[in-house]
Design a protein around this motif. Structure first.
Motif, PDB file in Angstrom:
ATOM      1  N   SER A 199       0.808  -1.218   0.000  1.00  0.00           N
ATOM      2  CA  SER A 199       0.000   0.000   0.000  1.00  0.00           C
ATOM      3  C   SER A 199       0.847   1.277   0.000  1.00  0.00           C
ATOM      4  O   SER A 199       0.326   2.348  -0.271  1.00  0.00           O
ATOM      5  N   ASN A 200       2.145   1.174   0.314  1.00  0.00           N
ATOM      6  CA  ASN A 200       2.955   2.382   0.370  1.00  0.00           C
ATOM      7  C   ASN A 200       4.390   2.172  -0.108  1.00  0.00           C
ATOM      8  O   ASN A 200       5.296   2.897   0.275  1.00  0.00           O
ATOM      9  N   ALA A 201       4.587   1.166  -0.938  1.00  0.00           N
ATOM     10  CA  ALA A 201       5.943   0.825  -1.371  1.00  0.00           C
ATOM     11  C   ALA A 201       6.389   1.676  -2.549  1.00  0.00           C
ATOM     12  O   ALA A 201       6.540   1.196  -3.667  1.00  0.00           O
ATOM     13  N   GLY A 202       6.566   2.938  -2.298  1.00  0.00           N
ATOM     14  CA  GLY A 202       7.103   3.822  -3.327  1.00  0.00           C
ATOM     15  C   GLY A 202       7.859   4.962  -2.672  1.00  0.00           C
ATOM     16  O   GLY A 202       7.456   5.477  -1.628  1.00  0.00           O
ATOM     17  N   THR A 203       8.960   5.360  -3.239  1.00  0.00           N
ATOM     18  CA  THR A 203       9.750   6.427  -2.624  1.00  0.00           C
ATOM     19  C   THR A 203      10.492   7.240  -3.667  1.00  0.00           C
ATOM     20  O   THR A 203      10.899   6.720  -4.710  1.00  0.00           O
ATOM     21  N   GLU A 204      10.653   8.502  -3.376  1.00  0.00           N
ATOM     22  CA  GLU A 204      11.491   9.407  -4.166  1.00  0.00           C
ATOM     23  C   GLU A 204      12.679   9.855  -3.324  1.00  0.00           C
ATOM     24  O   GLU A 204      13.391  10.779  -3.680  1.00  0.00           O
ATOM     25  N   ASN A 205      12.884   9.166  -2.202  1.00  0.00           N
ATOM     26  CA  ASN A 205      13.989   9.512  -1.308  1.00  0.00           C
ATOM     27  C   ASN A 205      15.117   8.505  -1.441  1.00  0.00           C
ATOM     28  O   ASN A 205      14.880   7.313  -1.637  1.00  0.00           O
ATOM     29  N   ALA A 206      16.334   8.986  -1.278  1.00  0.00           N
ATOM     30  CA  ALA A 206      17.475   8.083  -1.232  1.00  0.00           C
ATOM     31  C   ALA A 206      17.454   7.312   0.077  1.00  0.00           C
ATOM     32  O   ALA A 206      17.061   7.851   1.123  1.00  0.00           O
ATOM     33  N   PRO A 207      17.863   6.048   0.065  1.00  0.00           N
ATOM     34  CA  PRO A 207      17.994   5.321   1.324  1.00  0.00           C
ATOM     35  C   PRO A 207      19.026   5.998   2.227  1.00  0.00           C
ATOM     36  O   PRO A 207      19.924   6.697   1.767  1.00  0.00           O
ATOM     37  N   ILE A 208      18.871   5.771   3.525  1.00  0.00           N
ATOM     38  CA  ILE A 208      19.889   6.171   4.496  1.00  0.00           C
ATOM     39  C   ILE A 208      20.638   4.893   4.850  1.00  0.00           C
ATOM     40  O   ILE A 208      20.029   3.912   5.281  1.00  0.00           O
TER      41      ILE A 208
END
Length: 756
Positions: free
Chosen positions: A715-724
């Motif tokens: 339901s929320n597996a999307g990102t525009e952020n780089a991993p930390i």
């Protein structure tokens, strides 16, 4: 008549006998400076102090020769101040009594210069004296009006000096009959002067004519000894020397930078020069000693400016203790000093909100007052040479001194954690600086910038250097560089950049602060730019200055990072269409001033920043992840390339139909054994609607996919952020459903929207 014994001084008191209408200067000059020295600074009398006595020093100089007492004329000149030609001259007489003290002469071959004067006679004297053999030669050019045929007569006398008494014995004479010439003189060494002092007599027995005159022939100083030049600080040189044999009363010094010569005088045996640009290839110096007789030979020395600043200090190691709250950092000198000796090291320790700075010439530094508890340490240091501050190196450690597994700091970038959007060149987003924590926060100050600001950096002087995109009607989609006070949040200065050719966020937003605290970015017209700032934390003022520009010919740069050898790498956006111009990976080399490029496959787009480590530069496109490096000939080599799962659609909360990640270097040992991104997968049989992204970990050595795990839930597996990522841990935040300004997005989202 005043009387004074050799080696002693008599003070005469001088005043005027009536009030002057204008200021009067009274000066004193000894006719025989080898015998008697007089105050050289004129005495000034005015209508206010005319009858108040002032002092003049008359000092008889110790010459270490038994030569009897002498009567020395001292010329007293009275002149109207500012009008030296309006003057009156008279002689006063001082008796210099011999002290009967003798001593050895300083071994030297002296060049003599002097004059003949007194009784209406005049002339010049030139000669040499070698006190190793006690022999010499004098050439006199005499005019004696009372003796016939003595008009500019040139007379050469060869002489020997008695070693005990210093008396001159004439061995032979040229230019005049020996029976008519008499030289009564002694050789003296007096402080910083040496030479002959006495009288010259010429006789004309048949005509009953004779004349006698005073003669002085002082030795010109020799060349100064051990002339050397050495750097003392950035752009500073110390010129030093030893006095010449026999001494000197002063020195004339010149410095030449290849185009301009500057001359100075001094009585010291050293001179400092500051503010010298390291861009000048070399500096040359001359030093000439002088005394009452004139100037000696010129001594020269030069300093070749170093080719570069020093490289990073090596082998940093920290030991906590032995005292409580104490840490000792040790290191080795740089492998390359750039061509100039290391003058000092500057080390700064960052711990929590505190920082300490130590400057030392040693290879260790001790810090005290460390914060207790789980508060890590970050040491950052440079070597300083004439050329400037060298490349920085950092060491991050736990509070017990154990090194932390952060990527090695890039020597061409500013302080890790404050100089780029993703914390460091490797984009790990991990830093020793603490975040806000989990406690409630209170906003005490805010500033309306009328801009979206994804890049908030802090230079080492404390200033906030921010790059954002305007949000007003007049500035929409236009990048802006801002200098902001860290104390008041007041915008101190700003620069409007060029709006990109297309309506996305490219053009200056991915940027960094370099090792000289300059903001480095690529403007929307493809110009690589460096901006310095003059922020002063005391006055809380400052401004931005464009200090350098280079046209790299790539107007749509979306990623920018230096590699570990100083090249500035970039990646352009490109297009999803295979018929458009492809995205480009390239670099600009400040050393060679050359630009190299590499075309990515058509239809692959770069929508995120790029990262570097000692292994190379990582670039993620909408299809795959690649590692690049510069080859020996400067050409760009793609070391490996791996495609990732991609649904081909843009999820809500992403900018492009591909990975939303800047590639991140991390690892538990070197800090860069692995690369991590998220892919752009979707759940099977869901028509690309249900997200199901993965976290992918690749080996930096060969690009092998070494680990893959699903990211969050469907339901929320999307990102525009780089991993930390740090050590062996990875943190990935979700941006699924986040709203971006429409011009920044590439195509419609699938699904069209989702809750954030």
């Amino acid at each position: 008549m005043a009387e004074v014994t050799e080696g002693q001084e008599v003070i005469a008191r001088v005043r005027l006998t009536r009030r002057p209408q204008t200021a009067i200067d009274v000066s004193f000059e000894s006719a025989v400076p080898l015998e008697l020295a007089a105050t050289s600074v004129p005495l000034r009398f005015t209508a206010a102090n005319w009858n108040q006595p002032q002092s003049v020093s008359l000092r008889s100089l110790q010459d270490n020769v038994r030569d009897g007492d002498s009567i020395v004329p001292v010329r007293m000149t009275t002149a109207v101040a500012g009008k030296p030609k309006v003057q009156a001259v008279r002689n006063i007489w001082v008796e210099s009594d011999d002290s009967a003290v003798t001593g050895p002469a300083t071994p030297v071959t002296a060049t003599l210069r002097g004059s003949v004067f007194g009784g209406g006679n005049r002339g010049t004297v030139a000669g040499v004296f070698d006190n190793a053999t006690n022999q010499g030669t004098l050439t006199l050019t005499l005019t004696m009006p009372k003796v016939r045929n003595i008009r500019a007569r040139i007379i050469t006398a060869h002489y020997t000096v008695d070693a005990l008494s210093g008396r001159v014995v004439v061995d032979r004479v040229e230019g005049i009959r020996a029976s008519t010439f008499r030289l009564d003189a002694t050789y003296r060494e007096v402080e910083n002067n040496r030479g002959l002092f006495g009288t010259v007599t010429v006789l004309e027995p048949q005509l009953g004519q004779s004349a006698i005159a005073t003669m002085t022939a002082a030795a010109l100083p020799e060349a100064v000894q051990n002339l050397a030049v050495a750097p003392t600080d950035v752009g500073s040189l110390l010129l030093s020397w030893n006095p010449p044999v026999g001494g000197a009363t002063g020195y004339t010094v010149t410095i030449n930078n290849g185009t301009t010569t500057t001359t100075s005088t001094t009585t010291s045996t050293s001179m400092s020069f500051t503010g010298l640009p390291a861009t000048v290839p070399s500096y040359s110096f001359t030093v000439t000693a002088s005394n009452a007789a004139g100037s000696g030979p010129v001594a020269t020395v030069s300093f070749a400016t170093p080719e570069d600043v020093a490289s990073q200090p090596l082998a940093l190691s920290v030991t906590v203790g032995p005292a409580s709250g104490e840490a000792v950092l040790t290191w080795q000198p740089p492998a390359d000093d750039g061509g100039s000796d290391v003058l000092s090291y500057t080390v700064t320790l960052y711990q929590g909100k505190r920082q300490q700075t130590v400057t030392t010439a040693a290879t260790s530094a001790t810090f005290s007052g460390l914060v207790s508890g789980d508060v890590p340490l970050l040491f950052r240091m440079r070597a300083t040479t004439f050329a400037g501050n060298g490349l920085p190196v950092s060491l991050a450690a736990a509070n017990d001194g154990t090194p932390l597994p952060l990527p090695p700091n890039n020597p061409f970038m500013g302080l890790d954690g404050t100089s780029t959007m993703h914390a460091n060149a490797s984009s790990s987003d991990a830093t020793i600086f603490s975040g806000p924590g989990t406690t409630d926060l209170q906003v005490k100050k805010n500033l309306l910038l009328n801009a979206t600001v994804p890049s908030v950096l802090m230079s080492e002087n404390g200033a906030l250097v921010c790059v954002g995109v305007g949000t007003t009607i007049s500035t929409a989609q236009t990048p802006i560089v801002m200098l902001i006070s860290p104390k008041t949040l007041r915008r101190l200065d700003y620069v409007t950049l060029i709006r990109p050719q297309t309506g996305n966020l490219a053009g200056g937003l991915y940027n960094y602060l370099d090792h000289e605290n300059r903001l480095v970015l690529v403007n929307g017209d493809g110009i690589l730019q460096w901006y310095s700032n003059t922020y002063d934390p005391v006055s809380d003022t400052g401004s931005l200055t464009l200090v350098k520009s280079v046209n790299i010919g790539q107007p749509m740069v979306v990623g920018l990072v230096p590699d570990y050898e100083g090249r500035i790498w970039f990646a352009t956006q490109g297009s999803l269409s295979t018929t458009d111009a492809p995205a480009v990976v390239g670099y600009y080399d400040p050393q060679t001033q050359a630009t190299q490029t590499y075309n990515l496959p058509a239809g692959e787009m770069v929508a995120n920043s790029i990262s570097s480590s000692p292994a190379g530069v990582a670039v993620a496109t909408t299809k795959g992840l690649a590692l690049f490096a510069a080859g020996e000939n400067g050409a760009i080599a793609r070391l490996w390339y791996q495609e990732y799962q991609n649904s081909g659609v843009r999820k809500p909360g992403q900018l492009s139909p591909g990975t939303g990640s800047t590639p991140v270097f991390f690892g538990p040992t070197t800090g860069y054994e692995y690369l991590v991104i998220t892919d752009n997968a979707t759940a099977p049989d869901t028509n690309n609607v249900t997200p199901a992204e993965n976290v992918n970990v690749y080996s930096v050595a060969d690009g092998t996919l070494v680990a893959q795990t699903p990211f969050l839930t469907q339901s929320n597996a999307g990102t525009e952020n780089a991993p930390i990522a740090v050590g062996n841990r990875i943190f990935v935040p979700s941006s699924f459903g986040y709203w971006y300004p429409p011009p920044s997005e590439t195509g419609p989202a699938t699904p069209s929207s989702a809750p954030f």
